[in-house]
Design an enzyme around this catalytic site. Structure first.
Site, short mmCIF file in Angstrom:
data_model
loop_
_atom_site.label_atom_id
_atom_site.label_comp_id
_atom_site.label_asym_id
_atom_site.label_seq_id
_atom_site.Cartn_x
_atom_site.Cartn_y
_atom_site.Cartn_z
N ASN A 9 10.60 -15.85 40.91
CA ASN A 9 9.93 -17.54 42.27
C ASN A 9 10.23 -18.65 41.53
OD1 ASN A 9 9.05 -19.29 44.24
ND2 ASN A 9 7.26 -18.21 43.91
N TRP A 10 11.23 -19.47 41.26
CA TRP A 10 11.39 -21.10 40.95
C TRP A 10 10.00 -21.89 41.70
CZ3 TRP A 10 17.42 -21.81 40.89
CH2 TRP A 10 18.15 -21.15 39.54
N LYS A 11 9.71 -21.46 42.39
CA LYS A 11 9.38 -22.62 43.02
C LYS A 11 9.82 -23.47 43.54
CE LYS A 11 5.47 -19.76 41.06
NZ LYS A 11 3.42 -19.55 40.40
N HIS A 95 2.77 -16.55 49.75
CA HIS A 95 2.86 -16.96 48.29
C HIS A 95 1.81 -17.67 48.54
CE1 HIS A 95 2.97 -18.38 44.77
NE2 HIS A 95 3.55 -18.26 44.31
N GLU A 97 0.06 -19.63 46.87
CA GLU A 97 0.06 -21.47 47.18
C GLU A 97 0.86 -21.73 48.30
OE1 GLU A 97 3.64 -21.54 44.33
OE2 GLU A 97 2.30 -21.17 42.32
N GLU A 167 -0.22 -10.68 43.82
CA GLU A 167 -0.02 -11.22 42.43
C GLU A 167 -2.08 -12.16 43.34
OE1 GLU A 167 3.73 -14.02 42.38
OE2 GLU A 167 2.18 -14.38 43.97
N GLY A 173 0.06 -18.40 36.72
CA GLY A 173 0.04 -19.77 35.51
C GLY A 173 -0.24 -19.65 34.92
N SER A 213 2.06 -14.60 35.55
CA SER A 213 2.00 -14.25 34.02
C SER A 213 2.78 -13.14 33.54
CB SER A 213 0.93 -15.01 33.53
OG SER A 213 0.23 -15.81 33.94
N GLY A 234 7.18 -16.23 38.23
CA GLY A 234 7.34 -17.29 37.84
C GLY A 234 7.93 -18.16 36.54
N GLY A 235 7.22 -18.63 35.97
CA GLY A 235 7.14 -19.65 34.57
C GLY A 235 8.52 -19.06 33.63
P1 13P Z 1 3.66 -17.18 37.06
O1 13P Z 1 4.85 -16.16 36.19
O2 13P Z 1 4.20 -18.33 36.49
O3 13P Z 1 2.18 -17.04 36.84
O4 13P Z 1 3.62 -17.23 38.49
C1 13P Z 1 4.00 -16.06 39.38
C2 13P Z 1 4.03 -16.54 40.73
O5 13P Z 1 3.38 -16.59 41.54
C3 13P Z 1 5.29 -15.49 41.19
O6 13P Z 1 5.52 -15.80 42.78
#
Ligand code: 13P
Length: 251
Positions: A9-11, A95, A97, A167, A173, A213, A234-235
């Site tokens: 998920n590149w956000k 999500h 966010e 999640e 993050g 994470s 994500g990251g």
């Molecule tokens: P991180 O892997 O950066 O913690 O993000 C997780 C996430 O929100 C994936 O949708």
């Protein structure tokens, strides 16, 4: 019997050129892998170019949200059919966010999910508790609410195209991963909730990804848990070598 599913998920990251470069690198590195489903959720503006770059490979491209109507006066929104049109095969819905910053509710998650399913998209439905909820002991209650109300009135057939991403918000993050045991406990609870809703046969077939994470050095242990069927990342999904290591978690 549940195919593992590693999805980035590149956000709100990467230009079109950066995304295409990633796909070109990743598709060579991941060629031939057929026992892991592989996806990248990217920003709307890059989707068509990424889908073209990934065409004919084992990497699927998806959106990170959509609206529940198919067309009309909804300035700024994107219809599920538009995601299909851009070459997407899935969409991430709900999500944390979006729940935290953009007013997403279980009700809108449900509407968006149904609209996306109607267009033949796979839907990754995100659920998970905030830190305060974990600390006050309401994790299961929150997660059950997200699952039950997010998936209300879906059919057993619909569930074939649903993936759940657990999640925990406190792990996103932050570098703080849920321990494999903590993840497994909630994943098993989610599967029990799905069993109550749809029966064991359906619940046993639904992939439940963990997100928060996930990194190359913890993915294997998380994936070894019986109810952890994938990761939403994500990251660590922003660099091709790290993403490759996640997809190749077995080796
Ligand atoms: P991180 O892997 O950066 O913690 O993000 C997780 C996430 O929100 C994936 O949708």
């Amino acid at each position: 019997m549940r195919t593992p599913y590693i999805c980035g998920n590149w956000k709100m990251n990467k230009t079109i050129a950066e995304g295409v470069t990633f796909i070109e690198t990743a598709k060579a590195a991941l060629a031939g892998i057929s026992d892991v489903e592989i996806g990248i959720g990217a920003t709307f503006t890059a989707l068509k170019s990424l889908a073209d770059a990934a065409n004919g490979t084992n990497i699927k491209i998806g959106g990170q949200d959509c609206y529940w109507e198919e067309s009309g006066a909804f300035t700024g929104e994107i219809a599920p059919s538009m995601l299909k049109d851009a070459g997407c095969s899935f969409v991430i819905i709900g999500h944390s966010e979006r729940r935290q910053f953009f007013g997403e509710t279980n009700e809108t998650v449900n509407k968006k999910t149904k609209a996306a399913l109607a267009q033949g998209l796979q839907v990754i439905v995100c659920v998970g508790e905030m830190l305060e909820e974990r600390e006050n002991g309401t994790t299961n209650k929150v997660v059950e609410d997200h699952v039950k109300n997010g998936l209300v009135s879906l059919t057993a057939e619909d569930m074939k195209s649903i993936v759940i991403a657990y999640e925990p918000v406190w792990a996103i993050g932050t570098g703080k991963t849920a321990t494999p045991a903590q993840a497994q406990e909630v994943h098993a609870f989610i599967r029990k909730t799905l069993t109550d809703m749809f029966g064991a046969a359906v619940a046993d077939g639904v992939r439940i990804q963990y997100g928060g994470s996930v990194k190359p050095d913890n993915v294997k242990e998380l994936m070894s848990q019986p109810d952890v069927d994938g990761a939403l990342v994500g990251g660590a999904a922003l660099k091709p070598d790290s993403f490759e290591a996640l997809v190749k978690f077995k080796s």
